[in-house]
Write a protein that holds these residues in place. Structure first.
Motif, mmCIF file in Angstrom:
data_model
loop_
_atom_site.group_PDB
_atom_site.id
_atom_site.type_symbol
_atom_site.label_atom_id
_atom_site.label_comp_id
_atom_site.label_asym_id
_atom_site.label_seq_id
_atom_site.Cartn_x
_atom_site.Cartn_y
_atom_site.Cartn_z
ATOM 1 N N HIS A 23 0.825 -1.208 0.000
ATOM 2 C CA HIS A 23 0.000 0.000 0.000
ATOM 3 C C HIS A 23 0.862 1.262 0.000
ATOM 4 O O HIS A 23 0.479 2.286 -0.575
ATOM 5 C CB HIS A 23 -0.953 -0.019 1.188
ATOM 6 C CG HIS A 23 -2.004 -1.077 1.074
ATOM 7 N ND1 HIS A 23 -2.980 -1.287 2.030
ATOM 8 C CD2 HIS A 23 -2.250 -1.997 0.097
ATOM 9 C CE1 HIS A 23 -3.758 -2.282 1.663
ATOM 10 N NE2 HIS A 23 -3.329 -2.727 0.499
ATOM 11 N N TYR B 39 1.803 1.693 -3.556
ATOM 12 C CA TYR B 39 0.686 2.123 -4.396
ATOM 13 C C TYR B 39 0.337 3.599 -4.214
ATOM 14 O O TYR B 39 0.033 4.294 -5.182
ATOM 15 C CB TYR B 39 -0.576 1.311 -4.077
ATOM 16 C CG TYR B 39 -0.505 -0.168 -4.315
ATOM 17 C CD1 TYR B 39 0.484 -0.746 -5.112
ATOM 18 C CD2 TYR B 39 -1.445 -1.020 -3.720
ATOM 19 C CE1 TYR B 39 0.538 -2.114 -5.313
ATOM 20 C CE2 TYR B 39 -1.401 -2.382 -3.923
ATOM 21 C CZ TYR B 39 -0.417 -2.934 -4.706
ATOM 22 O OH TYR B 39 -0.383 -4.285 -4.894
ATOM 23 N N THR C 148 -7.301 -6.197 -4.732
ATOM 24 C CA THR C 148 -6.544 -5.165 -5.432
ATOM 25 C C THR C 148 -6.943 -5.131 -6.900
ATOM 26 O O THR C 148 -7.049 -6.181 -7.539
ATOM 27 C CB THR C 148 -5.035 -5.432 -5.316
ATOM 28 O OG1 THR C 148 -4.662 -5.443 -3.929
ATOM 29 C CG2 THR C 148 -4.227 -4.354 -6.025
ATOM 30 N N LEU D 272 -5.987 -3.229 -10.631
ATOM 31 C CA LEU D 272 -5.021 -2.447 -11.399
ATOM 32 C C LEU D 272 -5.765 -1.894 -12.608
ATOM 33 O O LEU D 272 -6.217 -2.660 -13.477
ATOM 34 C CB LEU D 272 -3.848 -3.330 -11.821
ATOM 35 C CG LEU D 272 -2.554 -2.644 -12.237
ATOM 36 C CD1 LEU D 272 -2.043 -1.739 -11.128
ATOM 37 C CD2 LEU D 272 -1.498 -3.689 -12.589
ATOM 38 N N HIS E 192 -3.599 1.758 -8.925
ATOM 39 C CA HIS E 192 -4.109 0.758 -7.991
ATOM 40 C C HIS E 192 -5.331 1.268 -7.231
ATOM 41 O O HIS E 192 -5.385 2.433 -6.833
ATOM 42 C CB HIS E 192 -3.028 0.370 -6.972
ATOM 43 C CG HIS E 192 -1.949 -0.478 -7.541
ATOM 44 N ND1 HIS E 192 -0.786 0.045 -8.073
ATOM 45 C CD2 HIS E 192 -1.845 -1.829 -7.673
ATOM 46 C CE1 HIS E 192 -0.015 -0.940 -8.497
ATOM 47 N NE2 HIS E 192 -0.630 -2.078 -8.262
#
Length: 297
Positions: A14, A17, A75, A77, A125
């Protein structure tokens, strides 16, 4: 329940991201009303201790997450400038980089002054949190308070194992229970507890006061190494190469192969005796009576 390596891995990911820019925080489920105060703020970093995850924001605020038994993160993308997928099911919290919106939303770009945006760039993300035991906004003093309630974390380079040893050496409780007590050691769950005790030949029912300091130090050092592998790989690996026979784990080929965890009724990898399942302080315990002597079957 996810063990400590999972939370530390999430904190690392995280941070990669989101750190260094503003994020959008929403609660599609509607049960995380506090998200409003961090929505649009700069995401400083994510950290973890034991089984607790913290998202740190500008202004001294943090989102505290405890996944509990059923919590997990999805998650996504998403190509920059495109919409993320519509939340499906009970999403308690969604976090996404403003970079994903900046290409198509000039107003958002203006709000995020100081961040360099590109018309074209890599994917963005988004993370969706589902089913946590806890998801709340606290201040940094609250983060310190949570950390203060926990024992030393083997994944914390600054942790002091002496704190755990002091409590263990004075306790009549079984070492197998003490390793799972988050006030004694933070982050160790049922898998690491069973596996590390097997690896060091320690009877899980032996009182903490009867564990030698040398045994504890060896267990601590092993947890540091094993849980570090978990952070790096995202999976628990505990078997030494000479004992890994390439068998399929009970719960499927995608699961890690263990020494004793969930192998009750199967032969021990080392001595071929039968792995035993028993209950210790209301939690299932897996162990080998031959390799971990001290208690009758």
């Amino acid at each position: 329940m996810p063990e400590g390596h999972t939370l530390h891995r999430l904190a690392r990911l995280h941070t990669e991201y989101f750190a260094g820019g503003p994020v959008r925080v929403s609660s599609p489920q509607g049960r995380f009303a506090d998200h409003i105060v961090v929505d649009g703020r700069y995401f400083d970093r994510a950290t973890a201790v034991g089984k607790h995850l913290f998202h740190h924001y500008e202004g001294g605020l943090a989102v505290h997450v405890h996944l509990g038994l059923y919590g997990f993160f999805d998650t996504h993308l998403v190509p920059q400038g495109e919409e993320p997928p519509t939340p499906v099911g009970q999403v308690r919290m969604r976090v996404g980089s403003v970079r994903g919106e900046a290409v198509r939303d000039e107003a958002v770009r203006d709000e995020a002054a100081g961040v360099e945006w590109e018309a074209e760039g890599g994917p963005v993300h988004y993370v969706d949190l589902r089913g946590p035991t806890r998801c709340e906004v606290i201040d940094e003093a609250g983060v310190v308070e949570v950390r203060g309630r926990l024992g030393p974390d083997p994944l914390d380079a600054d942790a002091d194992p002496e704190r755990a040893w002091t409590r263990i050496s004075r306790s009549a409780r079984p070492i197998g229970a003490l390793l799972m007590d988050q006030k004694v050691l933070a982050g160790v769950g049922n898998v690491y507890r069973a596996e590390v005790l097997f690896r060091h030949g320690v009877d899980p029912f032996r009182a903490g006061s009867r564990v030698t300091e040398g045994e504890f130090r060896a267990i601590w050092d092993d947890l540091v190494q094993l849980m570090g592998v978990g952070v790096a790989t995202g999976a628990i690996h505990t078997i030494r190469p000479e004992h890994d026979h390439g068998d399929v784990p009970r719960r499927g080929a995608d699961r890690p192969r263990n020494y004793v965890y969930q192998r009750d009724g199967w032969p021990c990898r080392v001595c071929r005796d039968e792995i035993v399942l028993q209950t210790l302080e209301a939690r299932t315990l897996f162990w080998c009576p031959t390799c971990q002597p001290g208690r009758p079957r």
